[in-house]
Design an enzyme around this catalytic site. Structure first.
Site, PDB file in Angstrom:
ATOM      1  N   ASP A   1     -36.843  32.173  -1.174  1.00 36.03           N
ATOM      2  CA  ASP A   1     -36.144  31.878  -2.418  1.00 36.03           C
ATOM      3  C   ASP A   1     -37.168  31.921  -3.556  1.00 36.03           C
ATOM      4  O   ASP A   1     -37.520  33.000  -4.031  1.00 36.03           O
ATOM      5  CB  ASP A   1     -35.472  30.504  -2.235  1.00 36.03           C
ATOM      6  CG  ASP A   1     -34.571  30.101  -3.377  1.00 36.03           C
ATOM      7  OD1 ASP A   1     -34.000  30.974  -4.025  1.00 36.03           O
ATOM      8  OD2 ASP A   1     -34.421  28.882  -3.608  1.00 36.03           O
ATOM      9  N   ARG A  21     -25.763  24.372  10.228  1.00 34.88           N
ATOM     10  CA  ARG A  21     -26.798  25.213  10.848  1.00 34.88           C
ATOM     11  C   ARG A  21     -26.232  25.966  12.051  1.00 34.88           C
ATOM     12  O   ARG A  21     -26.715  27.023  12.412  1.00 34.88           O
ATOM     13  CB  ARG A  21     -27.971  24.354  11.328  1.00 34.88           C
ATOM     14  CG  ARG A  21     -28.742  23.663  10.205  1.00 34.88           C
ATOM     15  CD  ARG A  21     -30.060  23.139  10.755  1.00 34.88           C
ATOM     16  NE  ARG A  21     -30.711  22.181   9.882  1.00 34.88           N
ATOM     17  CZ  ARG A  21     -31.492  22.502   8.856  1.00 34.88           C
ATOM     18  NH1 ARG A  21     -31.704  23.765   8.560  1.00 34.88           N
ATOM     19  NH2 ARG A  21     -32.065  21.575   8.125  1.00 34.88           N
TER      20      ARG A  21
HETATM   21  P1  5GP Z   1     -38.593  28.550  -1.366  1.00 29.37           P
HETATM   22  O1  5GP Z   1     -39.785  27.698  -1.113  1.00 29.37           O
HETATM   23  O2  5GP Z   1     -38.841  30.036  -1.184  1.00 29.37           O
HETATM   24  O3  5GP Z   1     -37.962  28.238  -2.696  1.00 29.37           O
HETATM   25  O4  5GP Z   1     -37.485  28.107  -0.371  1.00 29.37           O
HETATM   26  C1  5GP Z   1     -37.547  28.348   0.932  1.00 29.37           C
HETATM   27  C2  5GP Z   1     -36.684  27.391   1.712  1.00 29.37           C
HETATM   28  O5  5GP Z   1     -35.582  26.881   0.953  1.00 29.37           O
HETATM   29  C3  5GP Z   1     -36.041  28.164   2.821  1.00 29.37           C
HETATM   30  O6  5GP Z   1     -36.850  28.078   3.949  1.00 29.37           O
HETATM   31  C4  5GP Z   1     -34.734  27.454   3.035  1.00 29.37           C
HETATM   32  O7  5GP Z   1     -34.908  26.448   3.995  1.00 29.37           O
HETATM   33  C5  5GP Z   1     -34.407  26.865   1.703  1.00 29.37           C
HETATM   34  N1  5GP Z   1     -33.395  27.678   1.000  1.00 29.37           N
HETATM   35  C6  5GP Z   1     -33.570  28.588   0.026  1.00 29.37           C
HETATM   36  N2  5GP Z   1     -32.427  29.155  -0.358  1.00 29.37           N
HETATM   37  C7  5GP Z   1     -31.464  28.580   0.402  1.00 29.37           C
HETATM   38  C8  5GP Z   1     -30.053  28.765   0.498  1.00 29.37           C
HETATM   39  O8  5GP Z   1     -29.393  29.554  -0.185  1.00 29.37           O
HETATM   40  N3  5GP Z   1     -29.423  27.992   1.426  1.00 29.37           N
HETATM   41  C9  5GP Z   1     -30.080  27.093   2.221  1.00 29.37           C
HETATM   42  N4  5GP Z   1     -29.350  26.409   3.082  1.00 29.37           N
HETATM   43  N5  5GP Z   1     -31.404  26.915   2.157  1.00 29.37           N
HETATM   44  C10 5GP Z   1     -32.085  27.645   1.265  1.00 29.37           C
END
Ligand code: 5GP
Ligand code: MG
Length: 195
Positions: A108, A175
């Site tokens: 993300d 999940r």
């Molecule tokens: P980042 O550090 O890249 O912002 O986020 C990574 C983590 O955020 C991912 O491993 C995931 O667990 C969570 N995440 C990001 N986007 C989503 C989403 O659309 N749905 C869910 N359930 N988790 C997300």
């Protein structure tokens, strides 16, 4: 006892069980081709979200790999990242001089991966690849680079929705859905115990 069908909470399915399974097979073939048995990688799943993907992926890898998990906390129970990931449970394996494939459910902002890549680099991994089932490039805030000869393997590009299923949760639920979908908006306004 009333049967609760959590599938009723889903507004739309983005990837079906079959589409995910086919893509996981392709990713596994690519990774199997890119590494050798003599230097088979350590697969590191990012708990909890990547565990289902990790389990499916590693069973399709035809190399003498090892498997480990690392736990990172960044989200709490909301839908927006706190932006400050912290490693709450570290690897058991020694990755010094080894190839690592980090297995993530979704990229993300990039905060989690960049933190983990630095961590694995500091532990002396000779290469760090990333295998993410989903990628939301439009939301990236932190760029990350694979290490050494590592590669970025990506399952699907995800539109900017908060999604659940196939390991991904909302307030620790959903999940266990075998597909990936978007929750009905009314579900976000409930307390976790009401979902
Ligand atoms: P980042 O550090 O890249 O912002 O986020 C990574 C983590 O955020 C991912 O491993 C995931 O667990 C969570 N995440 C990001 N986007 C989503 C989403 O659309 N749905 C869910 N359930 N988790 C997300
Ligand atoms: Mg995750």
């Amino acid at each position: 006892m009333a049967i609760i069908n959590i599938g009723d909470h889903i507004e739309k399915v983005l990837w079906t069980e079959k589409q995910i399974s086919d893509r996981v097979s392709n990713l596994a073939s690519e990774i199997t081709r890119d590494f050798s048995a003599a230097a088979a990688p350590v697969f590191v799943g990012v708990a909890t979200g990547a565990l289902i993907f990790l389990a499916d992926l590693v069973r399709k890898i035809h190399l003498p790999i090892t498997v480990d998990v690392i736990r990172v906390d960044s989200y709490g129970s909301g839908t927006v990242s706190s932006g400050k990931p912290s490693i709450s449970c570290d690897l058991k394996s020694d990755v010094q001089g080894k190839h690592v494939v980090l297995v993530e459910d979704i990229v993300d902002t990039g905060n989690t991966l960049s933190c983990l890549i630095e961590h694995l680099k500091a532990k002396g991994a000779s290469s760090v690849s990333v295998c993410a089932l989903l990628d939301k490039p439009s939301r990236r805030k932190v760029s990350f680079e694979v290490v050494g000869d590592g590669k970025f393997y990506r399952g699907f590009q995800c539109p900017d929705y908060f999604i659940v299923g196939y390991g991904l949760d909302f307030a620790e639920k959903y999940r266990n859905l075998p597909y990936v979908g978007v929750l009905k908006p009314e579900m976000y306004n409930k307390y976790p115990s009401e979902i």
